[in-house]
Design an enzyme around this catalytic site. Sequence first.
Site, PDB file in Angstrom:
ATOM      1  N   ASP A  21       5.156   6.575   2.111  1.00  0.00           N
ATOM      2  CA  ASP A  21       6.427   7.121   1.626  1.00  0.00           C
ATOM      3  C   ASP A  21       6.412   8.621   1.335  1.00  0.00           C
ATOM      4  O   ASP A  21       7.368   9.139   0.766  1.00  0.00           O
ATOM      5  CB  ASP A  21       6.907   6.390   0.350  1.00  0.00           C
ATOM      6  N   LYS A  24       5.555  10.944   6.366  1.00  0.00           N
ATOM      7  CA  LYS A  24       4.848  11.123   7.643  1.00  0.00           C
ATOM      8  C   LYS A  24       5.764  10.859   8.842  1.00  0.00           C
ATOM      9  O   LYS A  24       5.792  11.631   9.795  1.00  0.00           O
ATOM     10  CB  LYS A  24       3.633  10.183   7.723  1.00  0.00           C
ATOM     11  N   THR A  25       6.499   9.758   8.771  1.00  0.00           N
ATOM     12  CA  THR A  25       7.347   9.386   9.898  1.00  0.00           C
ATOM     13  C   THR A  25       8.546  10.326  10.005  1.00  0.00           C
ATOM     14  O   THR A  25       8.942  10.732  11.104  1.00  0.00           O
ATOM     15  CB  THR A  25       7.793   7.914   9.759  1.00  0.00           C
ATOM     16  N   HIS A  84      -0.756   1.721   5.791  1.00  0.00           N
ATOM     17  CA  HIS A  84      -2.074   2.196   5.391  1.00  0.00           C
ATOM     18  C   HIS A  84      -3.185   1.495   6.183  1.00  0.00           C
ATOM     19  O   HIS A  84      -4.099   2.137   6.711  1.00  0.00           O
ATOM     20  CB  HIS A  84      -2.253   1.944   3.888  1.00  0.00           C
TER      21      HIS A  84
HETATM   22  P1  GDP Z   1       5.913   7.597   5.391  1.00  0.00           P
HETATM   23  O1  GDP Z   1       5.668   6.255   4.778  1.00  0.00           O
HETATM   24  O2  GDP Z   1       4.892   8.594   4.941  1.00  0.00           O
HETATM   25  O3  GDP Z   1       6.058   7.559   6.871  1.00  0.00           O
HETATM   26  O4  GDP Z   1       7.302   8.143   4.781  1.00  0.00           O
HETATM   27  P2  GDP Z   1       8.756   8.159   5.436  1.00  0.00           P
HETATM   28  O5  GDP Z   1       8.872   9.199   6.476  1.00  0.00           O
HETATM   29  O6  GDP Z   1       9.127   6.772   5.830  1.00  0.00           O
HETATM   30  O7  GDP Z   1       9.622   8.622   4.191  1.00  0.00           O
HETATM   31  C1  GDP Z   1       9.702   7.851   3.014  1.00  0.00           C
HETATM   32  C2  GDP Z   1      10.996   8.140   2.288  1.00  0.00           C
HETATM   33  O8  GDP Z   1      11.026   9.489   1.866  1.00  0.00           O
HETATM   34  C3  GDP Z   1      12.233   7.940   3.162  1.00  0.00           C
HETATM   35  O9  GDP Z   1      13.240   7.346   2.409  1.00  0.00           O
HETATM   36  C4  GDP Z   1      12.612   9.347   3.557  1.00  0.00           C
HETATM   37  O10 GDP Z   1      13.975   9.507   3.831  1.00  0.00           O
HETATM   38  C5  GDP Z   1      12.215  10.129   2.347  1.00  0.00           C
HETATM   39  N1  GDP Z   1      11.906  11.531   2.671  1.00  0.00           N
HETATM   40  C6  GDP Z   1      11.139  11.971   3.696  1.00  0.00           C
HETATM   41  N2  GDP Z   1      11.103  13.331   3.696  1.00  0.00           N
HETATM   42  C7  GDP Z   1      11.818  13.744   2.640  1.00  0.00           C
HETATM   43  C8  GDP Z   1      12.180  15.036   2.098  1.00  0.00           C
HETATM   44  O11 GDP Z   1      11.795  16.075   2.621  1.00  0.00           O
HETATM   45  N3  GDP Z   1      12.942  15.040   0.994  1.00  0.00           N
HETATM   46  C9  GDP Z   1      13.387  13.911   0.399  1.00  0.00           C
HETATM   47  N4  GDP Z   1      14.126  14.043  -0.679  1.00  0.00           N
HETATM   48  N5  GDP Z   1      13.108  12.701   0.864  1.00  0.00           N
HETATM   49  C10 GDP Z   1      12.346  12.606   1.974  1.00  0.00           C
HETATM   50 MG    MG Z   2       5.806   5.938   8.171  1.00  0.00          MG
END
Ligand code: GDP
Ligand code: MG
Length: 394
Positions: A21, A24-25, A84
């Site tokens: 979260d 990354k994606t 993970h």
């Molecule tokens: P991952 O698990 O690392 O791949 O994370 P995701 O890309 O799925 O992002 C997790 C959550 O964080 C999602 O609800 C995104 O919309 C939110 N998110 C990602 N980037 C940002 C950002 O720059 N700002 C904010 N406020 N939320 C973000």
């Molecule tokens: Mg992801």
Amino acid sequence: KVKSKAVEKKHCNVGTIGHVDHGKTTLTAAITKVLSKDGFAKYVSYDEIDRAPEEKARGITINAAHVGYSTKNRHYAHTDCPGHADYIRNMISGASQMDAAIVVVAANDGPMPQTKEHLLLAKQVGIKYVLVYINKVDIVDNELVELVEIEMREMLTDYGFEGLTAPIIHGSALAALKDDQTEIGVPSIMKLLDTMDNYIPPIIRDLESPFLLPIDNAFTVPGRGTVVVGTIKRGVMKKNDEAELMGFGYNIKTTLSDIQIFRKSVPEALAGDNVGVLLRGMKLRNVETGMIVSAAKSLSLSNHYKGKVYFLSHSEGGRKKPVFSKYTQQMFSGTWNIACRIDLEPSMEMLMPGDHADVLLTLLEGMVMVKGQQFTIRENNVTVATGIITDTMQ
Ligand code: GDP
Ligand code: MG
């Protein structure tokens, strides 16, 4: 003179790592969106990346999205995993050998447990270059971002990376994905890509280290002696260099009497070259596939290594039952195999299929294995585990 022969790798493997979260994606999608404007990428949406189909590497199920894009200088293949566990399996099995990793850390959370675990694994599998993207700066104050930056630099140093000089970029992947043109949006992605182009060096063959030649094959040339065949893993082999033939408990001193590339004698051969090498005074019966020829006194045999292993879950074709210390099976690596005992760390009673752990490996005979070398463990010819060497013990 030798260096000028080094080849530039126009292609670079990267990947996003970091805590769940942290974005990354979103960052992966944002990179393709920003680059798609100039035709350097096909835009791949967040949903497309996160719905990556399962892939099977050595029987292991890994969910991973492979996204391709280009800058002016390079083509990148970028890996993003949904969970993970996928990162753990991906890195231990070497499914996508990353040249560099982009650590994504959310500014509101700072580094979290999975941030650490991915960095540790990145170090263990031999990833040399790490860049940091501090994400979600849209929802925190600047002072907090600065604190996260300090924490990340300390953590990188703790894990053996260049903590003081590693590039750290601040931004919001979500803002960039929404075409936000302020500093934290699209420009932060451009800055990240620019930094990747400049910070990750063109991959050069390792010509500096003492030479190492894993042996794929060997034969006798009547009247001349024994020739071993393989691809030089690192270093430069020169005619008349002193060398050692090592493996399966043997360490035999020799000299490189002749080196051939495509059946022509050459004065020297470089990492990446496929060679036949005539070993002075060597008997064919002393040579076995899986041994190595190395520069004299550069490496030593050992029966003891540290490694990281992942045991396949039962649904992946792995074991049904847990593994306990003194587990002994056949280890396969490169072209050879040998009996190997796996011992868990004292604090660990058992290891379940589907889990990973740091273990001690004891080989029936002394071998030369190098950090980052991959192996599998098989029971009755079925792969039950995949692993990577993290250290040599004496
Ligand atoms: P991952 O698990 O690392 O791949 O994370 P995701 O890309 O799925 O992002 C997790 C959550 O964080 C999602 O609800 C995104 O919309 C939110 N998110 C990602 N980037 C940002 C950002 O720059 N700002 C904010 N406020 N939320 C973000
Ligand atoms: Mg992801």
